[in-house]
Write an enzyme that holds these catalytic residues in place. Sequence first.
Site, mmCIF file in Angstrom:
data_model
loop_
_atom_site.group_PDB
_atom_site.id
_atom_site.type_symbol
_atom_site.label_atom_id
_atom_site.label_comp_id
_atom_site.label_asym_id
_atom_site.label_seq_id
_atom_site.Cartn_x
_atom_site.Cartn_y
_atom_site.Cartn_z
ATOM 1 N N LEU A 18 0.848 -1.200 0.000
ATOM 2 C CA LEU A 18 0.000 0.000 0.000
ATOM 3 C C LEU A 18 0.878 1.242 0.000
ATOM 4 O O LEU A 18 1.899 1.286 0.687
ATOM 5 C CB LEU A 18 -0.839 0.041 1.281
ATOM 6 N N HIS A 161 -0.197 7.616 9.995
ATOM 7 C CA HIS A 161 -0.218 7.155 11.382
ATOM 8 C C HIS A 161 0.290 8.283 12.288
ATOM 9 O O HIS A 161 1.036 9.151 11.832
ATOM 10 C CB HIS A 161 0.738 5.965 11.562
ATOM 11 N N CYS A 248 8.334 1.812 11.792
ATOM 12 C CA CYS A 248 7.425 0.768 11.299
ATOM 13 C C CYS A 248 8.126 -0.574 11.132
ATOM 14 O O CYS A 248 7.477 -1.616 11.094
ATOM 15 C CB CYS A 248 6.860 1.146 9.933
#
Length: 253
Positions: A18, A161, A248
Amino acid sequence: MFTKAIVRTPALSMINGLTSADLGKPDFDLALKQHAAYIRALESCGLEVTCLEANPEFPDSTFVEDVALLTKKCAIITNPGAPSRRGEIEGMQSVLQEHYENVEEIQSPGTLEAGDVMMVGEHFYIGLSARTNQLGADQLIACLQKYGHTGSVVELQEVLHLKTGVAYLEHNNLLACGEFLTHPDFLNFNILPIKQSESYAANCIWVNDRILVPHGYPQTLQTITAAGYEVLEVDVSEFRKLDGGLSCLSLRF
Ligand code: CIR
């Protein structure tokens, strides 16, 4: 102090991960090299790194931070808000049970990705994003409270995020960019501002008083160095192409 980290090797399918970044497809071979260097950087900060096998079924599974939140007292498996990432949580129970007695889970219709969760001591800030909803945040807060932690929600407007735009560097220092420079929830921190032109570098990580900073952001490097930290530059250009930052790529605990 952290003593351990968990990472997951990128799969070739990562090239189909994504993304909203318009930076082209990642170069897989370079991504593997960068991932190996990232592991070495964590090890150089004293962490023992567990590297999970690549999982080609899930292109974004190298962004292992999103599937679990690890605290001093418990582990919480999330329920990713991105449908293509839901299945990444399979197998995390057994991985985390090797390290934690208490492993909790976020349940649908609650969604949560731990890239939205920022730990500040015993308190956890939870961004409400396209991936994390109020029900997920409420479940997380209830879990955290069981173990003596606290949590609160943060409204987001601009970022994927929460930790895309803000990073806690301990010692009350908060690296912040864009909407977080003046966010009412963060006014009591010492804000280390990141320019919009270097916004990607707002996602740095504190590892045992060293700061991992993405390669190629000189002003950010200067800001963090001037605040008194030892920095390690790590090149994660291929993960940036998938909106992924330094945080991440690992679970640190
Ligand atoms: C995604 O969109 O889910 C991945 N391509 C990037 C996830 C980045 N994770 C994070 O910021 N914690």
